[in-house]
Design an enzyme around this catalytic site. Sequence first.
Site, short mmCIF file in Angstrom:
data_model
loop_
_atom_site.label_atom_id
_atom_site.label_comp_id
_atom_site.label_asym_id
_atom_site.label_seq_id
_atom_site.Cartn_x
_atom_site.Cartn_y
_atom_site.Cartn_z
N LYS A 221 -10.17 -33.22 12.96
CA LYS A 221 -9.91 -34.66 13.06
C LYS A 221 -8.51 -34.98 12.60
O LYS A 221 -8.02 -34.36 11.65
CB LYS A 221 -10.88 -35.43 12.14
CG LYS A 221 -12.31 -35.51 12.60
CD LYS A 221 -13.13 -36.30 11.58
CE LYS A 221 -14.60 -36.33 11.94
NZ LYS A 221 -14.92 -37.04 13.18
N ARG B 121 -25.19 -33.54 15.70
CA ARG B 121 -26.32 -33.33 16.62
C ARG B 121 -26.83 -31.89 16.57
O ARG B 121 -27.99 -31.65 16.86
CB ARG B 121 -25.91 -33.76 18.04
CG ARG B 121 -24.80 -32.95 18.63
CD ARG B 121 -24.13 -33.64 19.82
NE ARG B 121 -23.25 -34.73 19.39
CZ ARG B 121 -22.63 -35.57 20.21
NH1 ARG B 121 -22.80 -35.47 21.52
NH2 ARG B 121 -21.83 -36.51 19.75
N1 BES Z 1 -19.20 -37.93 11.74
C1 BES Z 1 -18.65 -38.22 13.02
C2 BES Z 1 -18.94 -39.63 13.50
C3 BES Z 1 -18.37 -40.77 12.70
C4 BES Z 1 -17.19 -41.37 13.08
C5 BES Z 1 -19.05 -41.28 11.62
C6 BES Z 1 -16.69 -42.43 12.37
C7 BES Z 1 -18.56 -42.34 10.92
C8 BES Z 1 -17.37 -42.93 11.29
C9 BES Z 1 -19.22 -37.27 14.06
O1 BES Z 1 -19.52 -35.99 13.59
C10 BES Z 1 -18.17 -37.09 15.10
O2 BES Z 1 -17.15 -36.57 14.79
N2 BES Z 1 -18.48 -37.54 16.33
C11 BES Z 1 -17.58 -37.42 17.41
C12 BES Z 1 -18.35 -36.90 18.60
C13 BES Z 1 -17.50 -36.39 19.73
C14 BES Z 1 -16.72 -35.19 19.30
C15 BES Z 1 -18.40 -36.05 20.90
C16 BES Z 1 -16.98 -38.80 17.71
O3 BES Z 1 -17.68 -39.80 17.57
O4 BES Z 1 -15.82 -38.85 18.05
MN MN Z 2 -17.90 -34.69 13.60
#
Ligand code: BES
Ligand code: MN
Length: 491
Positions: free
Chosen positions: A269, A343
């Site tokens: 990230k 997931r």
């Molecule tokens: N933990 C994150 C989601 C999240 C984002 C929680 C902001 C709280 C605040 C999750 O693991 C994630 O990174 N999701 C990705 C999914 C994508 C890679 C398909 C996302 O939402 O960008």
């Molecule tokens: Mn994530």
Amino acid sequence: MLAIRLTAGADRLDTLVLPVRSGDATAGSEAPAELLATGAGLPAEALEEAAELLPATRLTGRSGETRAHLRPGRTPARLLLLGVGDGGEKDWRTAGAGLARAAADETQITFALPADVPAGAVGALVEGLLLASYRFRMTDAGKAPALAEVDLLLADPEAYRDAVETAETVARTTRLARDLTNTPSSVKNPQWFADQVAAAAADLPDLHLRVRGPEELAAEGFGGILAVGAGSASGPRLVELEWRPADARTHVVLVGKGITFDTGGISIKPVPAMKLMRKDMAGAAAVVAATLGAAALRLPVRITTLAPLAENMVSGSAFRPGDVVRHYGGLTSETTNSDAEGRLVLADALAYAERELRPDLLIDLATLTGANAVALGKRMGALYSENEQLAADLLAAIDGAGEAAWRMPLPADYVEHLGSDLADLHSSPAVGGGSVTAALYLREFTGDLRDRWLHIDMSAPSWSDGDDAELARGATGWGVRGLLRWLATLD
Ligand code: BES
Ligand code: MN
Ligand code: ZN
């Protein structure tokens, strides 16, 4: 936590809080706010003074609004007028929060409640007081609010004892979920989280805890949890906490995403997106806290709670984009983006619940996608279920508890995006609607419990950027209140 005392006599009158309700809206916006008649035993002279000064305060009676009035040398020495709005539970909760903030520098206050106030309103008031006065700081110099005791002056205190005890349990467990979620990830690794659950469960009878470590997870085939945890020096865990009262007829399984830190893994990230990823176990915190709350309230429903815990790190042992993961029960996932890790761990837990636990209802809460906030903003969870009754019941409980969620679709047309050349499923199709496709992916692991399953993506409401009514800045404990209210309707 602030002590709440129920009393019929105003034995301590230093700061007296008096309720003010909004003027009757049906009479037009000009209707003035009104002081609500409270129990006997209060100095008549102070009540008259409050009534006289009310118009000059320009209070509207909106819930949480306050005005202080000083009366040096007299009893009480301070009057605090508090707006309680329309008299509904939501307004009483907001009033409690406003009171906690307005009186934060007092040590003790006495609140004279209206003679006919319903028990639910007093419960909501107590929740507001206890939740808004929450602080999380890791310093010895932290300035905790001074307010330590609130006396609630009621004509018949005994009639409110149960409602107040329930509210205290709801608030205490919500505060526990906040503590777990606010804790920095240098402290909060998977084993630490499991230890916290063990410590909290030890205080309550009839709770059973099993914690699986990496060896057991490998022996039993929990490939999703192991893959996500592989890059961390702190190995993954699976917490299984059971509340099993003798008289239970319904068995609920609760599952919560427990990523103790989410770097995104190899699909790392960027800085702004990573900064708050210690909160990525808020789902696990909420389901564990709700289970402890249900046990404390001795709700007559069997609950098995699963918290798959892992730290999603970047390292030489981390799983890679393009790896194929074999989940509990045998389904495989192609992992094109290691940041879609939640997931993968939930898939194992859902499959385990479906195959081994066979519950009547299967609920999961997860900080699953940033798309939750894109769709619904910062205050609402995205709720998914094919079961109309279950969805309606959860939405009503969440709303009644002062939380918010919105029902989202599970469109049949999108299922094809989950296809993979390499595996049974593709974990992160990049086709938009990120919260929806994540829900569809999870559904694949629910087997024949598909229509008994409900999922909430609560990434957005799990955190508050500022103090707002009963929310204090930081972790909100979202889900604990709604789940407890829903669980209390089951038998
Ligand atoms: N933990 C994150 C989601 C999240 C984002 C929680 C902001 C709280 C605040 C999750 O693991 C994630 O990174 N999701 C990705 C999914 C994508 C890679 C398909 C996302 O939402 O960008
Ligand atoms: Mn994530
Ligand atoms: Zn995550």
